[in-house]
Design an enzyme around this catalytic site. Structure first.
Site, PDB file in Angstrom:
ATOM      1  N   LEU A 151       0.720  -1.097   0.019  1.00 36.77           N
ATOM      2  CA  LEU A 151       0.105  -0.107  -0.099  1.00 36.77           C
ATOM      3  C   LEU A 151       1.087   1.376  -0.237  1.00 36.77           C
ATOM      4  O   LEU A 151       0.810   2.072  -0.383  1.00 36.77           O
ATOM      5  CB  LEU A 151      -0.783  -0.225   1.185  1.00 36.77           C
ATOM      6  CG  LEU A 151      -1.626   1.766   0.968  1.00 36.77           C
ATOM      7  CD1 LEU A 151      -2.510   1.137   0.239  1.00 36.77           C
ATOM      8  CD2 LEU A 151      -2.274   1.115   2.347  1.00 36.77           C
ATOM      9  N   TYR A 152       2.124   1.265   0.616  1.00 37.14           N
ATOM     10  CA  TYR A 152       2.964   1.976   0.863  1.00 37.14           C
ATOM     11  C   TYR A 152       3.071   2.600  -0.554  1.00 37.14           C
ATOM     12  O   TYR A 152       2.802   3.811  -1.339  1.00 37.14           O
ATOM     13  CB  TYR A 152       4.055   2.086   1.566  1.00 37.14           C
ATOM     14  CG  TYR A 152       5.116   3.158   0.917  1.00 37.14           C
ATOM     15  CD1 TYR A 152       5.321   4.380   2.054  1.00 37.14           C
ATOM     16  CD2 TYR A 152       6.364   2.813   1.053  1.00 37.14           C
ATOM     17  CE1 TYR A 152       6.417   5.106   1.956  1.00 37.14           C
ATOM     18  CE2 TYR A 152       7.070   2.827   0.532  1.00 37.14           C
ATOM     19  CZ  TYR A 152       7.217   4.452   1.029  1.00 37.14           C
ATOM     20  OH  TYR A 152       8.139   6.002   1.143  1.00 37.14           O
ATOM     21  N   ALA A 153       3.755   1.369  -1.156  1.00 38.43           N
ATOM     22  CA  ALA A 153       4.101   1.542  -2.338  1.00 38.43           C
ATOM     23  C   ALA A 153       2.586   2.628  -3.484  1.00 38.43           C
ATOM     24  O   ALA A 153       2.861   2.910  -4.350  1.00 38.43           O
ATOM     25  CB  ALA A 153       4.654   1.015  -3.469  1.00 38.43           C
ATOM     26  N   THR A 184       0.739   4.166  -2.809  1.00 38.45           N
ATOM     27  CA  THR A 184       0.298   5.477  -2.110  1.00 38.45           C
ATOM     28  C   THR A 184       1.321   6.325  -2.715  1.00 38.45           C
ATOM     29  O   THR A 184       0.909   7.500  -3.727  1.00 38.45           O
ATOM     30  CB  THR A 184       0.210   5.938  -0.669  1.00 38.45           C
ATOM     31  OG1 THR A 184       1.823   5.184  -0.385  1.00 38.45           O
ATOM     32  CG2 THR A 184      -0.588   4.918  -0.577  1.00 38.45           C
TER      33      THR A 184
END
Length: 436
Positions: A246-248, A250
């Site tokens: 999810l970090y990637a 975003t």
């Protein structure tokens, strides 16, 4: 003598003169515009979906961005404005006036001090969240204050505060480093990533596009956008539509959203894809940092291996090299072409990799730490979990070399030696302790 002169590693130990203006760049060369627009649309939809379905936080379920509830009404007054203006005022002719978000973070601290030392005006903004021990951020804040950088405590989601800052100071540039970091934590608190990395970025862009004049913006993207890409080294033109976390996702959304604001409002935007940054004053959630802590305490460290029993590798990039890239991006950024929310012509849009272009197995990282700490690590080898981590990263930095003058110079062993010296001084009270 400056309190920074005896640092084991400081922004300023390398030459930080401004890079000559680059001129007209072929800055759309590696970008697939239609895909960026699609990603922007998809993640704006994700953000709206999140806002609609997320219940209001209860007192017992506050996220890391509690400080975002601080109203800008807390700020203002002649003394506060005097501090803001003094910090943002350049000390050299032709110096930049830069708002650095995430200024008390790892990269933000180093970039802010490097800018200040060469004569630029710098105003910091940080929300001091609790993702890791805020005491470390407060200690960094102390360094910034001693360097003449005032840090406003507030959140990038606070539009009232941002507009106040832009009213008080005519920023020429924004160095946007505020973000919710960490790959694995996204599985525990996904909302904080959407709130900071997407909503916060949009808020900053909204305020910036309405400014007169508009600032040029350089922001931190991430090597994580390459996700499941198996082609190495990773190049800016490679596909980035398979995020592994999810970090990637975003961070990829941020790139698409940035392109949209560039296209519609004429904001000059430069994205920097950082590759595994390390060094003094780093983040405690990074492997090199907590490996050092656990080895010194005699605790077992977990070292991951790939499914084929190979070593996981990272393109470790020393903080001083990353700072050079950030300053190069600021110095070559063309002016935004809009004013007061209206575009007057095409504006610069660029994406660059900032890495060391020399991937190192994590097992070798551990070996170097054992040598520097003079202690044998207790290791537990485990398969790489499917929690967002990838097996390897490897940066192609040809574009940054050509257009930013970016040339990483610090190898992993040299960089870790500087980190360990800082760590021993900061956490163990070593006699070799320095102000960094």
């Amino acid at each position: 003598m400056s309190h920074l002169d005896d640092l084991p590693s400081t922004p300023g130990k390398y030459k930080t003169d401004k890079v000559p203006p680059y001129g007209i760049l072929h800055h759309h060369r590696y970008l697939r515009l239609s895909k960026l627009t699609l990603w922007a649309s998809l993640f704006l939809a994700l953000f709206l979906f999140y806002l609609v379905l997320s219940p209001p936080p209860s007192p017992s379920r506050r996220n890391l961005n509690d400080s975002s509830s601080i109203s800008a009404a807390k700020y203002g007054g002649s003394h506060w404005e005097k501090q803001v203006r003094k910090s943002a005022r350049p000390r050299s002719h032709g110096g930049l006036t830069v708002l650095v978000t995430g200024a008390s973070g790892f990269v933000g601290t180093h970039v802010s001090i490097a800018l200040r030392r060469r004569g630029d005006g710098v105003l910091g903004l940080d929300n001091f969240n609790r993702y890791y021990d805020p005491k470390l951020k407060r200690a960094r804040q102390g360094l910034l204050e001693r360097s003449g950088v005032f840090v406003v405590e507030g959140d990038i989601n606070d539009a009232v505060l941002l507009r106040k800052l832009f009213d008080v100071v005519l920023f020429t540039h924004v160095m946007h480093l505020a973000a919710q970091a960490g790959v694995r934590y996204a599985m525990q608190n996904p909302g904080s990533y959407v709130n900071s990395n997407i909503a916060g970025f949009v808020n900053l862009l909204e305020v910036s596009k309405s400014a007169n004049p508009q600032p040029a913006i350089v922001w931190a993207s991430s090597s994580s956008v390459y996700g499941l890409n198996s082609k190495v080294p990773f190049s800016e033109k490679d596909r980035t539509d398979q995020p592994a976390s999810l970090y990637a996702a975003t961070k990829k959304a941020g790139e698409g959203i940035a392109h949209t604001y560039n296209h519609i409002y004429g904001l000059s935007l430069t994205g920097l894809r950082f590759f595994t940054v390390y060094g003094p004053w780093g983040r405690p959630d990074m492997a090199y940092f907590f490996f050092t802590k656990d080895i010194l305490k005699g605790k077992t460290i977990t070292v991951f291996e790939s499914p084929d029993k190979g070593s996981v590798a990272r393109d470790f990039t020393y903080i001083d090299d990353i700072v050079k890239g950030c300053l190069g991006a600021l110095d070559t950024a063309e002016k935004s072409t809009g004013s007061g929310g209206k575009k007057k012509g095409p504006a610069m849009f660029r994406i660059y990799n900032l890495g060391n272009t020399s991937p190192v197995p994590v097992t070798k990282l551990v070996t170097i730490l054992e040598k520097l700490l003079k202690m044998k690590a207790k290791k537990k080898i485990m398969p790489l979990p499917r929690n967002g981590d990838v097996e390897f990263t490897h940066a192609n930095i040809t574009l940054a070399q050509a257009e930013l003058g970016y040339k990483p110079a610090v190898d992993l062993e040299t960089g870790l030696k500087k980190f360990v010296k800082w760590y021993m001084g900061f956490y163990t009270g070593s006699k070799k302790k320095s102000s960094w």
